[in-house]
Design a protein around this motif. Structure first.
Motif, PDB file in Angstrom:
ATOM      1  N   THR A 137      38.919  35.063  33.365  1.00 39.94           N
ATOM      2  CA  THR A 137      38.848  33.923  34.273  1.00 39.94           C
ATOM      3  C   THR A 137      40.212  33.294  34.528  1.00 39.94           C
ATOM      4  O   THR A 137      41.005  33.103  33.607  1.00 39.94           O
ATOM      5  CB  THR A 137      37.901  32.852  33.699  1.00 39.94           C
ATOM      6  OG1 THR A 137      36.603  33.428  33.522  1.00 39.94           O
ATOM      7  CG2 THR A 137      37.790  31.671  34.649  1.00 39.94           C
ATOM      8  N   LYS A 138      40.459  32.980  35.783  1.00 42.70           N
ATOM      9  CA  LYS A 138      41.658  32.249  36.187  1.00 42.70           C
ATOM     10  C   LYS A 138      41.202  30.953  36.857  1.00 42.70           C
ATOM     11  O   LYS A 138      40.892  30.936  38.050  1.00 42.70           O
ATOM     12  CB  LYS A 138      42.495  33.089  37.149  1.00 42.70           C
ATOM     13  CG  LYS A 138      43.021  34.385  36.540  1.00 42.70           C
ATOM     14  CD  LYS A 138      43.813  35.187  37.550  1.00 42.70           C
ATOM     15  CE  LYS A 138      44.331  36.485  36.937  1.00 42.70           C
ATOM     16  NZ  LYS A 138      45.081  37.298  37.926  1.00 42.70           N
ATOM     17  N   PRO A 139      41.122  29.867  36.088  1.00 43.70           N
ATOM     18  CA  PRO A 139      40.598  28.602  36.625  1.00 43.70           C
ATOM     19  C   PRO A 139      41.293  28.131  37.897  1.00 43.70           C
ATOM     20  O   PRO A 139      40.671  27.491  38.750  1.00 43.70           O
ATOM     21  CB  PRO A 139      40.828  27.618  35.470  1.00 43.70           C
ATOM     22  CG  PRO A 139      40.811  28.472  34.248  1.00 43.70           C
ATOM     23  CD  PRO A 139      41.476  29.751  34.666  1.00 43.70           C
ATOM     24  N   GLU A 140      42.582  28.463  38.044  1.00 49.14           N
ATOM     25  CA  GLU A 140      43.299  28.005  39.232  1.00 49.14           C
ATOM     26  C   GLU A 140      42.713  28.588  40.513  1.00 49.14           C
ATOM     27  O   GLU A 140      42.820  27.987  41.591  1.00 49.14           O
ATOM     28  CB  GLU A 140      44.788  28.353  39.129  1.00 49.14           C
ATOM     29  CG  GLU A 140      45.122  29.836  39.089  1.00 49.14           C
ATOM     30  CD  GLU A 140      45.101  30.424  37.694  1.00 49.14           C
ATOM     31  OE1 GLU A 140      45.609  31.549  37.527  1.00 49.14           O
ATOM     32  OE2 GLU A 140      44.581  29.761  36.767  1.00 49.14           O
ATOM     33  N   GLN A 141      42.066  29.759  40.414  1.00 48.00           N
ATOM     34  CA  GLN A 141      41.448  30.341  41.604  1.00 48.00           C
ATOM     35  C   GLN A 141      40.219  29.546  42.033  1.00 48.00           C
ATOM     36  O   GLN A 141      39.903  29.468  43.214  1.00 48.00           O
ATOM     37  CB  GLN A 141      41.080  31.802  41.354  1.00 48.00           C
ATOM     38  CG  GLN A 141      42.271  32.743  41.347  1.00 48.00           C
ATOM     39  CD  GLN A 141      41.855  34.198  41.467  1.00 48.00           C
ATOM     40  OE1 GLN A 141      40.690  34.514  41.694  1.00 48.00           O
ATOM     41  NE2 GLN A 141      42.809  35.094  41.317  1.00 48.00           N
ATOM     42  N   TYR A 142      39.502  28.982  41.066  1.00 50.97           N
ATOM     43  CA  TYR A 142      38.368  28.125  41.413  1.00 50.97           C
ATOM     44  C   TYR A 142      38.865  26.911  42.188  1.00 50.97           C
ATOM     45  O   TYR A 142      38.299  26.529  43.214  1.00 50.97           O
ATOM     46  CB  TYR A 142      37.635  27.669  40.150  1.00 50.97           C
ATOM     47  CG  TYR A 142      36.804  28.731  39.478  1.00 50.97           C
ATOM     48  CD1 TYR A 142      35.441  28.839  39.737  1.00 50.97           C
ATOM     49  CD2 TYR A 142      37.368  29.626  38.577  1.00 50.97           C
ATOM     50  CE1 TYR A 142      34.666  29.798  39.109  1.00 50.97           C
ATOM     51  CE2 TYR A 142      36.604  30.594  37.947  1.00 50.97           C
ATOM     52  CZ  TYR A 142      35.255  30.675  38.217  1.00 50.97           C
ATOM     53  OH  TYR A 142      34.497  31.633  37.606  1.00 50.97           O
ATOM     54  N   ALA A 143      39.930  26.305  41.682  1.00 46.78           N
ATOM     55  CA  ALA A 143      40.495  25.127  42.341  1.00 46.78           C
ATOM     56  C   ALA A 143      41.012  25.477  43.727  1.00 46.78           C
ATOM     57  O   ALA A 143      40.829  24.713  44.686  1.00 46.78           O
ATOM     58  CB  ALA A 143      41.614  24.544  41.481  1.00 46.78           C
ATOM     59  N   ALA A 144      41.649  26.647  43.852  1.00 51.32           N
ATOM     60  CA  ALA A 144      42.189  27.065  45.143  1.00 51.32           C
ATOM     61  C   ALA A 144      41.086  27.275  46.172  1.00 51.32           C
ATOM     62  O   ALA A 144      41.306  27.119  47.377  1.00 51.32           O
ATOM     63  CB  ALA A 144      43.002  28.346  44.982  1.00 51.32           C
ATOM     64  N   ALA A 145      39.887  27.620  45.702  1.00 51.80           N
ATOM     65  CA  ALA A 145      38.749  27.827  46.601  1.00 51.80           C
ATOM     66  C   ALA A 145      37.964  26.536  46.816  1.00 51.80           C
ATOM     67  O   ALA A 145      36.862  26.559  47.374  1.00 51.80           O
ATOM     68  CB  ALA A 145      37.830  28.898  46.035  1.00 51.80           C
ATOM     69  N   ASN A 146      38.535  25.416  46.350  1.00 54.94           N
ATOM     70  CA  ASN A 146      37.904  24.095  46.485  1.00 54.94           C
ATOM     71  C   ASN A 146      36.597  23.975  45.710  1.00 54.94           C
ATOM     72  O   ASN A 146      35.733  23.163  46.054  1.00 54.94           O
ATOM     73  CB  ASN A 146      37.666  23.754  47.962  1.00 54.94           C
ATOM     74  CG  ASN A 146      38.959  23.638  48.739  1.00 54.94           C
ATOM     75  OD1 ASN A 146      39.936  23.072  48.251  1.00 54.94           O
ATOM     76  ND2 ASN A 146      38.984  24.191  49.942  1.00 54.94           N
TER      77      ASN A 146
END
Length: 248
Positions: free
Chosen positions: A110-119
């Motif tokens: 998991t890369k949490p920053e990708q969740y944030a980047a996808a709003n």
């Protein structure tokens, strides 16, 4: 279009379950959905008219992000990759990914920053691992950064059951699952495949099992025929997806 009453009933069930998926999310504050019947396929889940459910029943956080049209999405998305490493529901909340238990493979994937980047502010994800090796997924998400720990504890089991019914019924309606009768391998066939999966040669397997090399090859060839594949490697892979070969 459906060919008979049975297939029509399955299609009706698919639509009802799709609506249930959307409604379940709204009831717990996760109104956005992303779904896939098979993460290895770029084809979206559609109704019988070919309209993606993502356009007719579900909606996503960013309306301009049409993930179901992006054929490379499954290769880039940390969310999709996580479903390959975890067969149980998990959730993203406050920058972390968690499940019922600590799952090192899930955390590593998991890369949490990708969740944030996808709003994505918070989400519950239910991987659906089906016989034959297919993996589907249902996502319930919110654009708000909310604590999902209690929501997950109270609803994850029911959401997971709903996701399984939805994806499995879709597979049945579209004949996407394994075809033909159940496969039964003998003890000797399984043993030969297990040793082959461990990297042993035919000669080494023969020595270990106290049988001849031609007999080893007979068992492996016979198992491949039963499994409907060609070659040792495909037989090992297929037997593994059916639970005949574990990780010993």
């Amino acid at each position: 279009m459906p060919k008979n009453c049975s297939s029509q009933s399955l299609e009706d069930d698919v639509l009802k379950l799709a609506r249930s998926v959307a409604e379940a999310g709204k009831q717990i504050g996760l109104p956005f959905n992303a779904v896939s019947a098979d993460i290895s396929s770029p084809l979206p889940m559609c109704d019988t008219a070919g309209r993606p459910f993502a356009e007719t029943i579900f909606r996503w956080i960013d309306p301009s992000f049409e993930y179901w049209k992006d054929r490379m999405f499954a290769l880039r998305s940390t969310l999709v990759h996580a479903t390959r490493t975890c067969a149980e529901p998990f959730y993203y909340s406050r920058g972390k990914v968690m499940s019922w238990r600590r799952n090192e493979a899930l955390i590593a994937a998991t890369k949490p920053e990708q969740y944030a980047a996808a709003n994505i502010g918070a989400a519950i994800i239910s991987p659906v691992h089906l016989p034959g090796g297919s993996i589907g997924a249902v996502v319930w998400a919110s654009d708000e950064k909310i604590d999902l720990s209690d929501t997950f504890a109270a609803n994850a089991a029911n959401l997971h059951a709903l996701a399984l019914r939805f994806v499995a019924t879709y597979h049945d309606a579209r004949d996407l699952g394994p075809q033909g009768p159940a496969v039964y391998l003998t003890r000797r066939e399984i043993q030969c495949l297990k040793w082959a999966a461990a990297g042993k040669t035919d000669a080494e397997i023969a020595t270990i099992m106290h049988i001849s090399v031609p007999t080893v090859r007979f068992h492996i060839t016979n198992s491949a025929t039963k499994l409907g594949v060609a070659g040792k490697a495909r037989a090992i892979q297929r037997a593994s997806t059916l639970g005949y070969i574990g990780h010993e």
